[in-house]
Design an enzyme around this catalytic site. Sequence first.
Site, PDB file in Angstrom:
ATOM      1  N   ARG A  92    -111.288  29.712 -22.439  1.00  0.00           N
ATOM      2  CA  ARG A  92    -111.815  28.675 -21.549  1.00  0.00           C
ATOM      3  C   ARG A  92    -113.332  28.568 -21.631  1.00  0.00           C
ATOM      4  O   ARG A  92    -113.914  27.658 -21.049  1.00  0.00           O
ATOM      5  CB  ARG A  92    -111.379  28.965 -20.112  1.00  0.00           C
ATOM      6  CG  ARG A  92    -109.878  28.788 -19.936  1.00  0.00           C
ATOM      7  CD  ARG A  92    -109.402  29.092 -18.549  1.00  0.00           C
ATOM      8  NE  ARG A  92    -110.187  28.392 -17.536  1.00  0.00           N
ATOM      9  CZ  ARG A  92    -110.112  28.652 -16.244  1.00  0.00           C
ATOM     10  NH1 ARG A  92    -109.295  29.578 -15.807  1.00  0.00           N
ATOM     11  NH2 ARG A  92    -110.842  27.981 -15.389  1.00  0.00           N
ATOM     12  N   CYS A  93    -113.969  29.469 -22.363  1.00  0.00           N
ATOM     13  CA  CYS A  93    -115.428  29.490 -22.488  1.00  0.00           C
ATOM     14  C   CYS A  93    -115.850  28.783 -23.777  1.00  0.00           C
ATOM     15  O   CYS A  93    -115.392  29.138 -24.862  1.00  0.00           O
ATOM     16  CB  CYS A  93    -115.908  30.938 -22.497  1.00  0.00           C
ATOM     17  SG  CYS A  93    -117.636  31.142 -22.940  1.00  0.00           S
TER      18      CYS A  93
END
Length: 114
Positions: free
Chosen positions: A9-10
């Site tokens: 998700r980064c």
Amino acid sequence: MLTIYHNPRCSKSRQTLSLLQDQGLEPEVVLYLETAPSPETIALLLKKLGIGARQLLRRGEQEYKDQSLADSSLSEQQLIAAMAKYPKLIERPIVVNGERAAIGRPPEAVLEII
């Protein structure tokens, strides 16, 4: 062996993984938020990175505030224990190549250890 401590998700983590793959490398992907590293693993990562525990902490996370981790009297062991309990606190991504490691901020920083 090449390993990336990855959070899909980064954006920086995704960019770093993509950069490695563009170099023809397929690192072992450790989803550290799903399988938190042990305190021993975190201590080893710190040694390979050549930094102290405080430098690996993400200060913007709610757990940083909730656990009062800004307290300068906390020991390395206490900070490492907090990261093991709350892996979201660990700066990401971390790429390990043998005895060397780098944080992918910016993603190109990991190329130094390849």
